[in-house]
Design an enzyme around this catalytic site. Structure first.
Site, PDB file in Angstrom:
ATOM      1  CG  ASN A   7      -1.836   1.158   1.324  1.00  0.00           C
ATOM      2  OD1 ASN A   7      -1.778   2.062   0.489  1.00  0.00           O
ATOM      3  ND2 ASN A   7      -2.690   1.167   2.328  1.00  0.00           N
ATOM      4  NE  ARG A  75      -6.146   2.125  -0.116  1.00  0.00           N
ATOM      5  CZ  ARG A  75      -6.058   3.305   0.462  1.00  0.00           C
ATOM      6  NH1 ARG A  75      -4.934   3.664   1.045  1.00  0.00           N
ATOM      7  NH2 ARG A  75      -7.077   4.123   0.482  1.00  0.00           N
ATOM      8  CG  HIS A 164     -12.643   4.943   2.967  1.00  0.00           C
ATOM      9  ND1 HIS A 164     -13.287   6.013   3.555  1.00  0.00           N
ATOM     10  CD2 HIS A 164     -11.321   5.164   3.161  1.00  0.00           C
ATOM     11  CE1 HIS A 164     -12.390   6.834   4.085  1.00  0.00           C
ATOM     12  NE2 HIS A 164     -11.185   6.337   3.844  1.00  0.00           N
ATOM     13  NE  ARG A 225      -9.290  14.030   3.450  1.00  0.00           N
ATOM     14  CZ  ARG A 225      -9.314  12.719   3.212  1.00  0.00           C
ATOM     15  NH1 ARG A 225     -10.323  12.177   2.577  1.00  0.00           N
ATOM     16  NH2 ARG A 225      -8.312  11.958   3.592  1.00  0.00           N
ATOM     17  CD  GLU A 348      -8.956  -0.057   4.085  1.00  0.00           C
ATOM     18  OE1 GLU A 348      -9.074   0.592   3.059  1.00  0.00           O
ATOM     19  OE2 GLU A 348      -8.588   0.430   5.171  1.00  0.00           O
TER      20      GLU A 348
END
Ligand code: AMP
Length: 361
Positions: A7, A75, A164, A225, A348
């Site tokens: 990743n 990923r 996601h 964010r 994940e």
């Protein structure tokens, strides 16, 4: 059977080695601060070399030779509209990831660099790309088309993509297993709350709507964010403060959310600590964070005609039980007793390893 998961982020490369038949992680680590001052390596290419050396020199001797690896799963954040599942990486797939870089300029280039480095350092080992956007490719057009001139979708592919995806898919599957019901018979709302936060309506195992959009900026309040805002705020700020587009993007991505509201921190641990000390803005940030999740739960319940489960995951979702209690108490009368509130840890990397193995098999 060993599968390696890679990743690559903008300045890091995480790795995890799985013994996939045992469903078990056997080694993991991270190369950080890539390209920064005083770092151990200058780019992702070198970082993958370091990872290979670390794995081969590990004193547990789990990997003695790179040919013992049966596959490498990467990923990849953005697969554009082209990928709705994991794929073997060939020249055509590499070109597609490259062209989706325009949509994810911070995320796709490091993944590409990692893939190219693996071709060199793990030569001959099959490589697979697992996309964050793939799970959301089942959304119907009425979920993903924005209310702007349709030409912008045709010309620039401006639409909701969602992110996601691997996490939403993983925890929806785990929830079904815990509930002892097949996914195809369930309506699940998955809530991924980490540094980035997003929610998905998973109807019969498929994503039908998700809160992140064209970029990971839309939707819930996150660490730094803003999530959803009136788009007119952007032009207002540009005119009022004579700000460039780049500056406004920086404010919305890096200076907003929990950090912007509280003025304290982007980390939920600090927000909770601040609330306990009576910091009013920390409490306001937490209240807005919870309120936005509530609104999306209501919306997705309406979209799916009910919800069997609300599943919380990610660093915040898994570690702040008060959040689950508050949501279930405040939504009980709206949702009814049938809806279960659950905390399910995400994984994940394991899903990427499983997808990689699924293709190789
Ligand atoms: P993730 O991106 O899933 O690793 O989540 C990272 C975020 O989870 C951090 O920024 C923290 O805000 C939050 N987090 C991690 N551990 C805890 C904890 N024990 N309590 C509250 N928040 C946590």
């Amino acid at each position: 059977m060993l599968i390696l998961v890679i990743n690559c982020g903008s300045s890091s490369a995480k790795y995890q080695l799985f013994d996939i038949k045992k469903n078990k992680s056997v080694a993991k680590g991270i190369v950080e601060k890539i390209g920064e001052k005083g770092a151990v390596c200058k780019d992702h290419y070198q970082a993958i070399g370091i990872i290979r050396d670390r794995l081969l020199r590990d004193r547990k001797k789990i990997l003695k030779d790179i040919n013992e690896l049966k596959g490498i799963g990467h990923r990849v954040v953005h697969g554009g509209e082209e990928f709705n599942k994991a794929v073997f990486i060939d020249k055509k797939v590499l070109r597609s990831i490259e062209s989706a870089s325009e949509l994810a300029p911070l995320h796709n280039p490091p993944s590409l660099a990692g893939i190219k480095a693996c071709k060199r350092y793990f030569s001959g080992i099959p490589q697979v790309a697992v996309f964050d956007t793939a799970f959301h490719q089942t959304m119907p057009a009425h979920s993903y088309i924005y209310g702007i001139p349709f030409d912008f979708y045709k010309k620039y592919k401006i639409r909701r993509y969602g992110f996601h995806g691997t996490s939403h898919w993983f925890v929806a599957g785990e929830a079904a297993r815990i509930l002892k019901k097949p996914l195809r018979k369930l309506k699940i709302i998955t809530v991924h709350l980490g540094n980035g936060c997003s929610m998905t309506a998973v109807l019969k195992g498929k994503s039908v709507d998700t809160s992140m959009g064209f970029t990971p900026l839309e939707g819930l309040i996150m660490g730094t964010r803003s999530g959803d805002i009136d788009p007119a705020i952007v032009t207002f700020l540009m005119e009022k403060n004579k700000l460039s587009a780049e500056k406004v993007a920086e404010i919305l991505n890096k200076k907003s959310g929990l950090l912007g509201i509280s003025g304290l921190s982007n980390d939920m641990r600090d927000i909770i600590c601040g609330m306990k000390k009576g910091n009013k803005r920390a409490k306001l940030a937490f209240d807005i964070f919870v309120y936005k999740i509530k609104k999306y739960i209501g919306a997705y319940q309406a979209v799916m005609g009910g919800a069997d489960a609300v599943v919380l995951t990610g660093g915040i979702g898994e570690n702040v039980p008060v959040l689950k209690n508050r949501l279930s108490n405040e939504l009980r009368s709206a949702l009814g007793a049938k809806t279960k509130f659950m905390i399910v840890p995400t994984n994940e990397e394991l899903l990427i390893a499983r997808d990689t193995y699924g293709l190789i098999k």
